[in-house]
Design a protein around this motif. Structure first.
Motif, PDB file in Angstrom:
ATOM      1  N   PRO A  97     -12.088  16.077   2.387  1.00  0.00           N
ATOM      2  CA  PRO A  97     -11.430  15.115   2.530  1.00  0.00           C
ATOM      3  C   PRO A  97     -11.921  13.718   2.309  1.00  0.00           C
ATOM      4  N   VAL A  98     -11.042  12.800   1.972  1.00  0.00           N
ATOM      5  CA  VAL A  98     -11.600  11.390   1.922  1.00  0.00           C
ATOM      6  C   VAL A  98     -10.524  10.383   2.675  1.00  0.00           C
ATOM      7  N   VAL A  99     -11.084   9.519   3.533  1.00  0.00           N
ATOM      8  CA  VAL A  99     -10.289   8.561   4.358  1.00  0.00           C
ATOM      9  C   VAL A  99     -10.947   7.305   3.842  1.00  0.00           C
ATOM     10  N   ILE A 100      -9.728   6.352   3.462  1.00  0.00           N
ATOM     11  CA  ILE A 100     -10.192   4.800   3.187  1.00  0.00           C
ATOM     12  C   ILE A 100      -9.379   4.078   3.639  1.00  0.00           C
ATOM     13  N   PHE A 101     -10.007   3.433   4.700  1.00  0.00           N
ATOM     14  CA  PHE A 101      -9.309   2.293   5.619  1.00  0.00           C
ATOM     15  C   PHE A 101      -8.677   1.289   4.954  1.00  0.00           C
ATOM     16  N   ASP A 102      -9.456   0.654   4.098  1.00  0.00           N
ATOM     17  CA  ASP A 102      -8.980  -0.648   3.381  1.00  0.00           C
ATOM     18  C   ASP A 102      -9.769  -0.835   2.250  1.00  0.00           C
ATOM     19  N   ASP A 103      -9.390  -1.696   1.233  1.00  0.00           N
ATOM     20  CA  ASP A 103      -9.956  -2.060   0.094  1.00  0.00           C
ATOM     21  C   ASP A 103     -10.493  -0.890  -1.000  1.00  0.00           C
ATOM     22  N   LYS A 104      -9.454  -0.198  -1.180  1.00  0.00           N
ATOM     23  CA  LYS A 104      -9.647   0.992  -1.974  1.00  0.00           C
ATOM     24  C   LYS A 104     -10.383   0.617  -3.147  1.00  0.00           C
ATOM     25  N   ALA A 105     -10.043  -0.632  -3.801  1.00  0.00           N
ATOM     26  CA  ALA A 105     -10.655  -0.904  -5.109  1.00  0.00           C
ATOM     27  C   ALA A 105     -12.184  -0.971  -5.019  1.00  0.00           C
ATOM     28  N   ALA A 106     -12.777  -1.050  -3.897  1.00  0.00           N
ATOM     29  CA  ALA A 106     -14.156  -1.432  -3.971  1.00  0.00           C
ATOM     30  C   ALA A 106     -14.874   0.066  -3.770  1.00  0.00           C
ATOM     31  N   ASP A 107     -13.954   1.090  -3.548  1.00  0.00           N
ATOM     32  CA  ASP A 107     -14.564   2.467  -3.550  1.00  0.00           C
ATOM     33  C   ASP A 107     -14.650   3.045  -5.049  1.00  0.00           C
ATOM     34  N   PRO A 108     -15.774   3.634  -5.297  1.00  0.00           N
ATOM     35  CA  PRO A 108     -16.066   3.919  -6.609  1.00  0.00           C
ATOM     36  C   PRO A 108     -15.139   5.003  -7.168  1.00  0.00           C
ATOM     37  N   ARG A 109     -14.808   5.967  -6.133  1.00  0.00           N
ATOM     38  CA  ARG A 109     -13.952   6.992  -6.285  1.00  0.00           C
ATOM     39  C   ARG A 109     -12.568   6.605  -6.742  1.00  0.00           C
ATOM     40  N   TYR A 110     -12.053   5.439  -6.363  1.00  0.00           N
ATOM     41  CA  TYR A 110     -10.661   5.110  -6.800  1.00  0.00           C
ATOM     42  C   TYR A 110     -10.457   4.817  -8.069  1.00  0.00           C
ATOM     43  N   ARG A 111      -9.337   5.330  -8.543  1.00  0.00           N
ATOM     44  CA  ARG A 111      -8.649   4.800  -9.911  1.00  0.00           C
ATOM     45  C   ARG A 111      -7.476   4.296  -9.649  1.00  0.00           C
ATOM     46  N   TYR A 112      -7.027   2.882 -10.449  1.00  0.00           N
ATOM     47  CA  TYR A 112      -5.566   2.369 -10.124  1.00  0.00           C
ATOM     48  C   TYR A 112      -4.859   2.990 -11.163  1.00  0.00           C
ATOM     49  N   ILE A 113      -3.651   3.404 -10.792  1.00  0.00           N
ATOM     50  CA  ILE A 113      -2.680   3.770 -11.653  1.00  0.00           C
ATOM     51  C   ILE A 113      -1.627   3.024 -11.413  1.00  0.00           C
ATOM     52  N   PRO A 114      -1.054   2.162 -12.470  1.00  0.00           N
ATOM     53  CA  PRO A 114      -0.158   1.064 -12.067  1.00  0.00           C
ATOM     54  C   PRO A 114       1.187   1.861 -11.452  1.00  0.00           C
ATOM     55  N   ALA A 115       1.665   2.857 -12.021  1.00  0.00           N
ATOM     56  CA  ALA A 115       3.051   3.478 -11.679  1.00  0.00           C
ATOM     57  C   ALA A 115       2.838   3.776 -10.277  1.00  0.00           C
ATOM     58  N   LEU A 116       1.656   4.116  -9.594  1.00  0.00           N
ATOM     59  CA  LEU A 116       1.720   4.647  -8.087  1.00  0.00           C
ATOM     60  C   LEU A 116       1.513   3.293  -7.371  1.00  0.00           C
ATOM     61  N   ARG A 117       1.553   2.371  -7.789  1.00  0.00           N
ATOM     62  CA  ARG A 117       1.660   0.904  -7.050  1.00  0.00           C
ATOM     63  C   ARG A 117       0.642   1.101  -5.771  1.00  0.00           C
ATOM     64  N   GLY A 118      -0.691   1.214  -6.291  1.00  0.00           N
ATOM     65  CA  GLY A 118      -1.838   1.284  -4.960  1.00  0.00           C
ATOM     66  C   GLY A 118      -1.878  -0.012  -4.488  1.00  0.00           C
ATOM     67  N   GLU A 119      -1.514  -1.127  -5.193  1.00  0.00           N
ATOM     68  CA  GLU A 119      -1.749  -2.414  -4.579  1.00  0.00           C
ATOM     69  C   GLU A 119      -1.011  -2.519  -3.325  1.00  0.00           C
ATOM     70  N   GLU A 120       0.213  -1.950  -3.061  1.00  0.00           N
ATOM     71  CA  GLU A 120       1.208  -2.240  -1.960  1.00  0.00           C
ATOM     72  C   GLU A 120       0.670  -1.376  -0.779  1.00  0.00           C
ATOM     73  N   PHE A 121      -0.383  -0.586  -1.103  1.00  0.00           N
ATOM     74  CA  PHE A 121      -0.804   0.545   0.109  1.00  0.00           C
ATOM     75  C   PHE A 121      -2.371  -0.018   0.652  1.00  0.00           C
ATOM     76  N   THR A 122      -2.593   0.174   1.730  1.00  0.00           N
ATOM     77  CA  THR A 122      -3.815  -0.314   2.192  1.00  0.00           C
ATOM     78  C   THR A 122      -4.801   0.948   2.708  1.00  0.00           C
ATOM     79  N   SER A 123      -4.294   1.786   3.627  1.00  0.00           N
ATOM     80  CA  SER A 123      -5.185   2.696   3.877  1.00  0.00           C
ATOM     81  C   SER A 123      -4.691   4.211   3.166  1.00  0.00           C
ATOM     82  N   MET A 124      -5.653   5.239   3.090  1.00  0.00           N
ATOM     83  CA  MET A 124      -5.054   6.417   2.509  1.00  0.00           C
ATOM     84  C   MET A 124      -6.104   7.712   2.964  1.00  0.00           C
TER      85      MET A 124
END
Ligand SMILES: Nc1ncnc2c1ncn2[C@@H]1O[C@H](COP(=O)(O)OP(=O)(O)OP(=O)(O)O)[C@@H](O)[C@H]1O
Ligand SMILES: [Mg+2]
Length: 425
Positions: A97-124
């Motif tokens: 599992p992976v937990v990210i509290f905030d600042d996903k963009a700084a996590d090298p594993r994260y990939r931004y997919i515009p349709a999923l609107r990641g910018e609206e969400f903080t933790s995952m």
């Protein structure tokens, strides 16, 4: 409805979530509706804002979005991630599992997919969906708008949900595969019946038009011979002539009977076996330099017939269409399959031109290739055609290998097992 802490939620609430998940997955829904239901339920009960269910494709290379909380449900089937791509891809690849509290963009594993609107969400929180036997089937993600400190208990709860869903997904896939197999068996049975009817009609025609007619004439000539002998005075010359005609007719009827049988199983197979029959087939095209390398595989009769007929039609095609000089025929055993290859150095052609769209008014192409393919499929095998203009042609038949005496690879085609060996003329 963000911000609630799953860990704070009492055991009763967790039990309720698992209970409702069980209800959803056992409701007999199709896979799509079940995953939609699970995504919505998880979002509601874990007080998160969105849940995505990504499933690994059957080849295990691509994660595809199969379920999402509305309004993201419209993206189902549209989002794909390669293994290792994005957080979900990382979770699938590592099985952790992976937990990210905030600042996903700084996590090298994260990939931004515009349709999923990641910018609206903080933790995952992302967990692998793994069956009890340890097969990875996908990844389940939840996201929150407000920052949320997902805890170990949250991870465990989501893993439990994923475990329940994994079993249901496997069952649904198994069920679909079984249904497909049943359909294939039905169409197989239909084709066998059609084939039998076609063969019966052919045999009936050959017996009626050829063999029976000759036997009727033979009867008249023998009667005439008997009359000539019984006459006063007897006429041995006429009797001998009539008997001679009767002999010719008997020989012709015998030839026709052989031809009719050959349509079912080439007699040469009984006489020589498959490998030598292929060599003999190679010698029957005098204009071509044909090299045969055939292993003696000792396969059941109906498989040998299919292999022989395929080689025969492939060679006929070379002789008719290829303008080739040399041909190579190979028969060998490879990875549990009997493989026949017929390669020529002729003109080649574009196999794509043979696949005409349904409803096309052009006359159909020949029956040879279609027949070869049908034979291959009936035995649970494949027929591949490799050809390009100017580059020769290779026909490759691969059927499951079984040894003579073992049950065959699929229902035996009606044939003439045990038909007596050729009679001397
Ligand atoms: N070895 C080959 N070299 C070149 N062209 C080929 C070869 N094999 C097949 N073809 C092409 O593929 C077409 C389809 O072959 P297929 O055996 O299905 O039909 P056919 O030989 O024309 O007729 P039929 O086999 O029914 O007597 C042929 O008409 C020919 O154009
Ligand atoms: Mg042909």
């Amino acid at each position: 409805m963000t911000g609630g802490r799953l860990t704070g939620v009492d055991a009763e609430r967790e039990a309720q979530l698992l209970f409702r998940v069980i209800g959803t997955i056992s409701a007999g829904l199709d896979l799509h509706r079940m995953l939609q239901g699970v995504a919505t339920l998880v979002t509601e009960t874990t007080e998160t804002d969105v849940c995505f269910v990504h499933l690994l494709d059957e080849k295990g290379r691509v994660l595809r979005l199969h379920g999402a909380t509305p309004p993201f449900d419209v993206l189902v089937g549209e989002i794909e991630l390669a293994l290792g791509e994005g957080v979900a891809g990382w979770v699938a690849e590592h099985g952790e599992p992976v937990v990210i509290f905030d600042d996903k963009a700084a996590d090298p594993r994260y990939r931004y997919i515009p349709a999923l609107r990641g910018e609206e969400f903080t933790s995952m929180l992302s967990v692998p969906i793994v069956t009890p036997l340890g097969h990875l089937v996908g990844v389940l993600n939840v996201h929150t708008r407000a920052r949320r400190e997902f805890t170990g208990a949250d991870v465990e709860l989501l893993r439990s949900v994923a475990g329940l869903v994994a079993g249901a997904i496997e069952n649904a896939r198994l069920h679909r595969r079984l249904a497909e197999r049943e359909e294939a068996l039905e169409s197989f049975a239909e084709r066998i019946v059609e084939w039998q009817e076609r063969e019966s009609r052919r045999l009936a025609g050959e017996i009626h038009d050829g063999i029976s007619q000759r036997i009727v004439s033979l009867f008249f000539h023998l009667s005439a011979a008997a009359d000539a002998i019984a006459a006063e005075p007897a006429d041995p010359a006429v009797a001998a002539e009539q008997v001679g005609r009767a002999q010719e007719l008997a020989a012709a009827a015998l030839d026709e009977a052989r031809l009719a049988i050959a349509g079912l199983r080439p007699p040469v197979l009984d006489d020589l076996g498959l490998a030598a029959s292929l060599e003999s087939l190679g010698r029957s095209f005098p204009g071509l330099d044909i090299r045969v390398e055939a292993d003696d595989l000792q396969m059941p009769g109906h498989v040998e017939t299919a292999v022989y007929r395929t080689a025969q039609e492939a060679l006929q095609n070379v002789a008719k269409h290829a303008g080739a000089e040399s041909v190579r025929i190979r028969l060998s055993r490879h990875a549990g399959r009997a493989v026949l290859e017929v390669s020529d150095d002729g003109t080649g052609f574009d196999p794509g031109t043979l696949r005409r769209p349904a409803g096309d008014a052009l006359p159909p192409t020949g029956l040879g290739l279609a027949g070869m393919r049908e034979r291959a499929e009936l035995l649970g095998g494949t027929l591949e055609l490799t050809s390009a203009p100017g580059r020769g042609t290779t026909v490759r038949l691969a059927v499951p290998f079984t040894h003579h005496g073992q049950p065959g690879p699929g229902p035996a085609l009606p044939g003439t097992p045990g038909w007596p060996a050729r009679r001397p003329r």
